[in-house]
Design an enzyme around this catalytic site. Structure first.
Site, PDB file in Angstrom:
ATOM      1  N   ASN A   1       0.930  -1.503   0.014  1.00  0.00           N
ATOM      2  CA  ASN A   1      -0.025   0.205   0.323  1.00  0.00           C
ATOM      3  C   ASN A   1       0.702   1.124   0.078  1.00  0.00           C
ATOM      4  O   ASN A   1       1.614   1.591   1.096  1.00  0.00           O
ATOM      5  CB  ASN A   1      -0.737  -0.347   1.112  1.00  0.00           C
ATOM      6  CG  ASN A   1      -1.682   1.074   1.362  1.00  0.00           C
ATOM      7  OD1 ASN A   1      -2.042   2.319   0.053  1.00  0.00           O
ATOM      8  ND2 ASN A   1      -2.450   1.282   2.690  1.00  0.00           N
TER       9      ASN A   1
ATOM     10  N   LYS B   1      -0.368   4.506  -0.838  1.00  0.00           N
ATOM     11  CA  LYS B   1      -0.653   5.104   0.157  1.00  0.00           C
ATOM     12  C   LYS B   1       0.143   6.828  -0.859  1.00  0.00           C
ATOM     13  O   LYS B   1      -0.273   6.488  -1.954  1.00  0.00           O
ATOM     14  CB  LYS B   1      -0.147   6.067   1.533  1.00  0.00           C
ATOM     15  CG  LYS B   1       0.201   4.334   2.391  1.00  0.00           C
ATOM     16  CD  LYS B   1      -0.054   4.651   4.397  1.00  0.00           C
ATOM     17  CE  LYS B   1      -0.121   3.600   4.973  1.00  0.00           C
ATOM     18  NZ  LYS B   1       0.158   3.706   6.280  1.00  0.00           N
TER      19      LYS B   1
ATOM     20  N   HIS C   1      -9.744   0.544   5.447  1.00  0.00           N
ATOM     21  CA  HIS C   1      -7.939   1.402   5.656  1.00  0.00           C
ATOM     22  C   HIS C   1      -8.331   2.145   7.434  1.00  0.00           C
ATOM     23  O   HIS C   1      -9.195   3.083   6.712  1.00  0.00           O
ATOM     24  CB  HIS C   1      -7.124   1.645   5.030  1.00  0.00           C
ATOM     25  CG  HIS C   1      -5.771   1.507   5.168  1.00  0.00           C
ATOM     26  ND1 HIS C   1      -5.241   3.369   5.898  1.00  0.00           N
ATOM     27  CD2 HIS C   1      -4.638   1.159   5.275  1.00  0.00           C
ATOM     28  CE1 HIS C   1      -4.079   2.517   6.970  1.00  0.00           C
ATOM     29  NE2 HIS C   1      -3.877   1.222   5.466  1.00  0.00           N
TER      30      HIS C   1
ATOM     31  N   GLU D   1      -6.345   4.216   8.226  1.00  0.00           N
ATOM     32  CA  GLU D   1      -6.663   6.038   7.482  1.00  0.00           C
ATOM     33  C   GLU D   1      -7.713   6.410   7.347  1.00  0.00           C
ATOM     34  O   GLU D   1      -8.200   7.909   7.481  1.00  0.00           O
ATOM     35  CB  GLU D   1      -5.629   5.893   6.896  1.00  0.00           C
ATOM     36  CG  GLU D   1      -3.968   5.620   7.625  1.00  0.00           C
ATOM     37  CD  GLU D   1      -3.235   5.742   6.615  1.00  0.00           C
ATOM     38  OE1 GLU D   1      -2.736   5.604   5.964  1.00  0.00           O
ATOM     39  OE2 GLU D   1      -1.749   5.451   7.841  1.00  0.00           O
TER      40      GLU D   1
ATOM     41  N   GLU E   1      -5.255  -5.534  10.918  1.00  0.00           N
ATOM     42  CA  GLU E   1      -3.851  -4.310  11.373  1.00  0.00           C
ATOM     43  C   GLU E   1      -4.345  -3.757  12.455  1.00  0.00           C
ATOM     44  O   GLU E   1      -5.378  -2.466  12.189  1.00  0.00           O
ATOM     45  CB  GLU E   1      -4.101  -3.320   9.711  1.00  0.00           C
ATOM     46  CG  GLU E   1      -4.188  -4.342   7.888  1.00  0.00           C
ATOM     47  CD  GLU E   1      -3.384  -2.873   7.855  1.00  0.00           C
ATOM     48  OE1 GLU E   1      -2.177  -2.823   7.249  1.00  0.00           O
ATOM     49  OE2 GLU E   1      -4.230  -1.510   7.025  1.00  0.00           O
TER      50      GLU E   1
ATOM     51  N   GLY F   1       2.042   2.921  10.478  1.00  0.00           N
ATOM     52  CA  GLY F   1       3.017   3.611  10.222  1.00  0.00           C
ATOM     53  C   GLY F   1       3.365   3.735  11.691  1.00  0.00           C
ATOM     54  O   GLY F   1       4.342   4.814  11.505  1.00  0.00           O
TER      55      GLY F   1
ATOM     56  N   SER G   1       3.960  -2.283  10.552  1.00  0.00           N
ATOM     57  CA  SER G   1       4.749  -1.757  10.692  1.00  0.00           C
ATOM     58  C   SER G   1       5.687  -3.278  10.526  1.00  0.00           C
ATOM     59  O   SER G   1       6.494  -3.970  11.059  1.00  0.00           O
ATOM     60  CB  SER G   1       5.460  -1.725  11.999  1.00  0.00           C
ATOM     61  OG  SER G   1       5.249  -0.543  12.359  1.00  0.00           O
TER      62      SER G   1
HETATM   63  C1  PEP Z   1      -0.625   0.213   6.027  1.00  0.00           C
HETATM   64  O1  PEP Z   1      -0.389   1.505   5.567  1.00  0.00           O
HETATM   65  O2  PEP Z   1      -2.114  -0.840   5.704  1.00  0.00           O
HETATM   66  C2  PEP Z   1       0.223  -0.438   7.182  1.00  0.00           C
HETATM   67  C3  PEP Z   1       0.312  -1.353   7.163  1.00  0.00           C
HETATM   68  O3  PEP Z   1       1.783   0.586   7.091  1.00  0.00           O
HETATM   69  P1  PEP Z   1       2.874   0.069   7.398  1.00  0.00           P
HETATM   70  O4  PEP Z   1       3.690  -0.461   7.449  1.00  0.00           O
HETATM   71  O5  PEP Z   1       3.576   1.925   7.123  1.00  0.00           O
HETATM   72  O6  PEP Z   1       2.487   0.160   9.287  1.00  0.00           O
END
Ligand code: PEP
Length: 251
Positions: A9, A11, A96, A98, A168, A174, A214
Protein backbone atom coordinates in the site's frame (compact mmCIF):
# COMPACT_ATOMS: atom_id res chain seq x y z
CA UNK A 1 -5.48 -24.03 -0.53
CA UNK A 2 -5.60 -20.33 0.24
CA UNK A 3 -3.30 -17.94 -1.57
CA UNK A 4 -0.18 -16.40 -0.03
CA UNK A 5 -0.32 -12.67 -0.69
CA UNK A 6 1.91 -9.66 -0.10
CA UNK A 7 0.23 -6.34 -0.91
CA UNK A 8 2.07 -3.03 -0.98
CA UNK A 9 0.00 0.00 0.00
CA UNK A 10 1.91 2.99 -1.30
CA UNK A 11 -0.54 5.46 0.29
CA UNK A 12 0.07 9.03 -1.02
CA UNK A 13 3.67 8.38 -2.08
CA UNK A 14 5.54 8.22 -5.42
CA UNK A 15 5.03 10.31 -8.52
CA UNK A 16 4.08 8.36 -11.63
CA UNK A 17 7.68 8.08 -12.85
CA UNK A 18 8.93 7.08 -9.40
CA UNK A 19 6.17 4.48 -9.17
CA UNK A 20 6.96 3.02 -12.58
CA UNK A 21 10.62 2.80 -11.62
CA UNK A 22 9.74 0.99 -8.38
CA UNK A 23 7.62 -1.53 -10.29
CA UNK A 24 10.45 -2.06 -12.81
CA UNK A 25 12.83 -2.78 -9.95
CA UNK A 26 10.40 -5.26 -8.36
CA UNK A 27 9.77 -7.00 -11.69
CA UNK A 28 13.47 -7.31 -12.44
CA UNK A 29 14.26 -8.93 -9.08
CA UNK A 30 15.44 -12.44 -9.88
CA UNK A 31 14.25 -14.15 -6.76
CA UNK A 32 10.50 -13.52 -6.42
CA UNK A 33 8.38 -16.60 -5.74
CA UNK A 34 5.65 -17.17 -8.31
CA UNK A 35 3.63 -18.93 -5.58
CA UNK A 36 3.08 -15.59 -3.82
CA UNK A 37 0.60 -13.12 -5.27
CA UNK A 38 2.17 -9.67 -5.25
CA UNK A 39 -0.40 -6.88 -5.18
CA UNK A 40 0.62 -3.27 -5.72
CA UNK A 41 -1.71 -0.52 -4.51
CA UNK A 42 -0.51 2.79 -5.97
CA UNK A 43 -2.48 6.06 -6.07
CA UNK A 44 -5.43 6.19 -8.51
CA UNK A 45 -3.43 8.24 -11.02
CA UNK A 46 -0.96 5.37 -11.54
CA UNK A 47 -3.36 2.42 -11.84
CA UNK A 48 -3.58 2.13 -15.64
CA UNK A 49 0.14 2.54 -16.30
CA UNK A 50 1.13 0.02 -13.65
CA UNK A 51 -1.61 -2.42 -14.65
CA UNK A 52 -0.18 -2.29 -18.19
CA UNK A 53 3.29 -3.16 -16.88
CA UNK A 54 2.20 -6.26 -14.98
CA UNK A 55 -0.51 -7.51 -17.33
CA UNK A 56 1.45 -10.58 -18.52
CA UNK A 57 2.52 -11.54 -14.96
CA UNK A 58 0.04 -13.94 -13.35
CA UNK A 59 1.64 -13.55 -9.91
CA UNK A 60 1.13 -9.77 -9.88
CA UNK A 61 -2.05 -7.72 -9.50
CA UNK A 62 -3.01 -4.10 -8.94
CA UNK A 63 -5.25 -2.68 -6.23
CA UNK A 64 -6.78 0.73 -5.68
CA UNK A 65 -6.49 2.14 -2.17
CA UNK A 66 -10.17 3.09 -1.94
CA UNK A 67 -13.24 3.82 -4.06
CA UNK A 68 -16.37 5.90 -3.77
CA UNK A 69 -19.44 4.40 -2.13
CA UNK A 70 -21.80 5.24 -5.00
CA UNK A 71 -21.55 3.58 -8.42
CA UNK A 72 -21.56 6.89 -10.36
CA UNK A 73 -22.94 10.41 -10.34
CA UNK A 74 -22.29 14.00 -9.31
CA UNK A 75 -19.44 13.39 -6.87
CA UNK A 76 -16.69 15.74 -8.02
CA UNK A 77 -13.20 14.41 -7.46
CA UNK A 78 -14.28 10.88 -6.63
CA UNK A 79 -13.40 7.57 -8.32
CA UNK A 80 -15.88 4.73 -8.73
CA UNK A 81 -15.30 0.99 -8.50
CA UNK A 82 -16.26 0.64 -12.17
CA UNK A 83 -13.58 3.18 -13.17
CA UNK A 84 -11.03 1.23 -11.14
CA UNK A 85 -12.04 -2.02 -12.85
CA UNK A 86 -11.60 -0.31 -16.24
CA UNK A 87 -7.90 0.32 -15.49
CA UNK A 88 -7.11 -3.38 -15.17
CA UNK A 89 -6.94 -3.34 -11.36
CA UNK A 90 -8.38 -6.42 -9.68
CA UNK A 91 -8.49 -5.44 -6.00
CA UNK A 92 -9.63 -2.49 -3.88
CA UNK A 93 -8.51 -1.81 -0.31
CA UNK A 94 -11.55 -0.94 1.78
CA UNK A 95 -11.74 0.13 5.41
CA UNK A 96 -8.12 1.14 5.92
CA UNK A 97 -7.85 2.77 9.33
CA UNK A 98 -6.51 5.98 7.78
CA UNK A 99 -9.73 6.30 5.77
CA UNK A 100 -11.84 5.46 8.80
CA UNK A 101 -9.90 8.11 10.76
CA UNK A 102 -9.45 10.94 8.22
CA UNK A 103 -12.12 10.41 5.57
CA UNK A 104 -15.18 9.51 7.62
CA UNK A 105 -15.56 5.92 6.44
CA UNK A 106 -18.31 4.64 8.72
CA UNK A 107 -19.66 1.10 8.83
CA UNK A 108 -22.54 2.15 6.59
CA UNK A 109 -20.21 3.73 4.00
CA UNK A 110 -17.93 0.67 4.08
CA UNK A 111 -20.86 -1.63 3.34
CA UNK A 112 -21.80 0.54 0.36
CA UNK A 113 -18.19 0.49 -0.88
CA UNK A 114 -18.07 -3.28 -0.58
CA UNK A 115 -21.26 -3.58 -2.57
CA UNK A 116 -19.89 -1.30 -5.32
CA UNK A 117 -16.63 -3.28 -5.53
CA UNK A 118 -18.35 -6.66 -5.63
CA UNK A 119 -20.87 -5.44 -8.22
CA UNK A 120 -18.07 -4.89 -10.76
CA UNK A 121 -16.27 -8.15 -9.93
CA UNK A 122 -13.36 -6.61 -8.09
CA UNK A 123 -11.95 -8.23 -4.96
CA UNK A 124 -12.02 -6.25 -1.72
CA UNK A 125 -9.02 -6.26 0.60
CA UNK A 126 -10.97 -5.47 3.73
CA UNK A 127 -9.08 -3.97 6.69
CA UNK A 128 -10.05 -4.50 10.29
CA UNK A 129 -8.17 -3.83 13.51
CA UNK A 130 -8.45 -2.65 17.06
CA UNK A 131 -7.29 0.64 18.57
CA UNK A 132 -4.62 0.80 21.26
CA UNK A 133 -7.37 1.57 23.82
CA UNK A 134 -9.22 -1.61 22.87
CA UNK A 135 -6.02 -3.66 23.01
CA UNK A 136 -5.06 -2.22 26.41
CA UNK A 137 -8.55 -2.87 27.77
CA UNK A 138 -8.35 -6.43 26.43
CA UNK A 139 -11.54 -5.84 24.41
CA UNK A 140 -9.76 -6.22 21.05
CA UNK A 141 -11.41 -9.50 20.11
CA UNK A 142 -14.88 -8.09 20.70
CA UNK A 143 -13.93 -5.06 18.58
CA UNK A 144 -12.72 -7.33 15.78
CA UNK A 145 -15.83 -9.50 16.00
CA UNK A 146 -18.07 -6.42 15.75
CA UNK A 147 -16.17 -5.07 12.73
CA UNK A 148 -16.45 -8.37 10.84
CA UNK A 149 -20.05 -9.00 11.79
CA UNK A 150 -21.27 -5.45 11.07
CA UNK A 151 -19.50 -5.01 7.73
CA UNK A 152 -18.99 -8.45 6.18
CA UNK A 153 -21.42 -11.01 7.51
CA UNK A 154 -24.37 -9.76 5.48
CA UNK A 155 -22.56 -11.04 2.36
CA UNK A 156 -23.57 -14.20 0.56
CA UNK A 157 -21.06 -17.05 0.71
CA UNK A 158 -20.27 -16.46 -2.98
CA UNK A 159 -19.40 -12.82 -2.36
CA UNK A 160 -17.55 -13.49 0.88
CA UNK A 161 -15.17 -15.81 -0.99
CA UNK A 162 -13.94 -12.83 -3.05
CA UNK A 163 -12.67 -11.06 0.06
CA UNK A 164 -9.13 -10.87 1.37
CA UNK A 165 -9.02 -9.78 5.01
CA UNK A 166 -6.23 -7.61 6.38
CA UNK A 167 -5.84 -7.58 10.15
CA UNK A 168 -4.18 -4.25 10.92
CA UNK A 169 -4.03 -3.25 14.58
CA UNK A 170 -4.32 0.55 14.43
CA UNK A 171 -1.55 0.95 17.01
CA UNK A 172 0.88 -0.86 14.70
CA UNK A 173 0.25 1.06 11.47
CA UNK A 174 3.15 3.35 10.61
CA UNK A 175 4.36 3.35 14.22
CA UNK A 176 7.27 0.92 14.01
CA UNK A 177 5.52 -1.16 16.68
CA UNK A 178 4.68 -4.56 15.20
CA UNK A 179 2.26 -6.99 16.79
CA UNK A 180 4.20 -10.00 18.04
CA UNK A 181 3.64 -13.16 16.03
CA UNK A 182 1.81 -14.52 19.09
CA UNK A 183 -0.56 -11.52 19.19
CA UNK A 184 -1.13 -11.54 15.42
CA UNK A 185 -1.66 -15.31 15.18
CA UNK A 186 -4.13 -15.11 18.08
CA UNK A 187 -6.29 -12.60 16.22
CA UNK A 188 -5.97 -14.34 12.86
CA UNK A 189 -7.08 -17.61 14.44
CA UNK A 190 -10.00 -15.77 16.05
CA UNK A 191 -11.03 -14.22 12.70
CA UNK A 192 -10.85 -17.58 10.94
CA UNK A 193 -12.94 -19.19 13.67
CA UNK A 194 -15.59 -16.47 13.31
CA UNK A 195 -15.67 -17.01 9.55
CA UNK A 196 -15.97 -20.76 10.12
CA UNK A 197 -18.96 -20.24 12.43
CA UNK A 198 -20.70 -18.07 9.84
CA UNK A 199 -19.72 -19.63 6.49
CA UNK A 200 -18.25 -23.06 7.35
CA UNK A 201 -14.83 -24.65 7.22
CA UNK A 202 -14.34 -24.80 3.47
CA UNK A 203 -14.71 -21.04 3.17
CA UNK A 204 -12.80 -20.17 6.35
CA UNK A 205 -9.91 -22.41 5.28
CA UNK A 206 -9.84 -20.72 1.87
CA UNK A 207 -9.86 -17.10 3.13
CA UNK A 208 -6.52 -15.30 2.95
CA UNK A 209 -5.95 -13.24 6.10
CA UNK A 210 -3.04 -10.78 5.86
CA UNK A 211 -1.25 -9.04 8.70
CA UNK A 212 -0.52 -5.30 8.44
CA UNK A 213 1.22 -2.91 10.81
CA UNK A 214 4.94 -2.12 10.62
CA UNK A 215 5.64 -5.42 8.90
CA UNK A 216 9.09 -5.26 7.29
CA UNK A 217 11.91 -7.32 5.83
CA UNK A 218 13.18 -8.15 9.32
CA UNK A 219 9.98 -9.38 10.97
CA UNK A 220 7.97 -10.79 8.02
CA UNK A 221 9.41 -14.31 8.22
CA UNK A 222 8.36 -14.86 11.81
CA UNK A 223 4.89 -13.41 11.20
CA UNK A 224 4.35 -15.40 7.98
CA UNK A 225 5.40 -18.65 9.66
CA UNK A 226 2.22 -18.55 11.76
CA UNK A 227 -0.50 -21.00 10.73
CA UNK A 228 -3.20 -18.40 10.06
CA UNK A 229 -1.10 -15.54 8.66
CA UNK A 230 -1.24 -15.77 4.87
CA UNK A 231 0.92 -12.77 4.07
CA UNK A 232 0.98 -9.05 4.67
CA UNK A 233 -0.43 -5.65 3.79
CA UNK A 234 2.68 -3.53 3.79
CA UNK A 235 2.83 0.27 3.99
CA UNK A 236 6.21 1.93 4.53
CA UNK A 237 8.31 -1.08 3.60
CA UNK A 238 6.58 -1.45 0.22
CA UNK A 239 8.18 1.78 -1.02
CA UNK A 240 11.63 0.25 -1.43
CA UNK A 241 11.98 -2.57 -3.96
CA UNK A 242 14.58 -4.56 -2.02
CA UNK A 243 12.44 -4.52 1.14
CA UNK A 244 9.24 -5.39 -0.72
CA UNK A 245 10.88 -8.26 -2.62
CA UNK A 246 12.47 -9.54 0.57
CA UNK A 247 9.03 -9.56 2.27
CA UNK A 248 7.53 -11.48 -0.65
CA UNK A 249 10.23 -14.10 -0.10
CA UNK A 250 9.58 -14.45 3.63
CA UNK A 251 7.31 -17.51 3.56
C1 PEP B 1 -0.75 0.06 6.02
O1 PEP B 1 -0.82 1.22 5.70
O2 PEP B 1 -1.64 -0.73 5.67
C2 PEP B 1 0.38 -0.37 6.82
C3 PEP B 1 0.37 -1.58 7.30
O3 PEP B 1 1.39 0.55 7.01
P1 PEP B 1 2.83 0.26 7.66
O4 PEP B 1 3.34 -1.02 7.09
O5 PEP B 1 3.66 1.44 7.27
O6 PEP B 1 2.63 0.14 9.14
Amino acid sequence: MRRKIVAGNWKMNKTLSQGLQLVDEILSAQNTSSQVLKIIAPPFTHLSSIAEKIKSKPDFAIAAQDCHHQPSGAFTGEVSAEMIASTGAKYVIIGHSERRMYAGDTTDILIQKLNCVLAVNLNPIFCIGESSEERNANTHLEAIRAQIKDTLFHLSAADFQKIVIAYEPVWAIGTGITATSYQAQGVHDFIRTEINKKYGKTISDATSILYGGSCNAQNAKELFSCADIDGGLIGGASLKSTDFVSITNSF
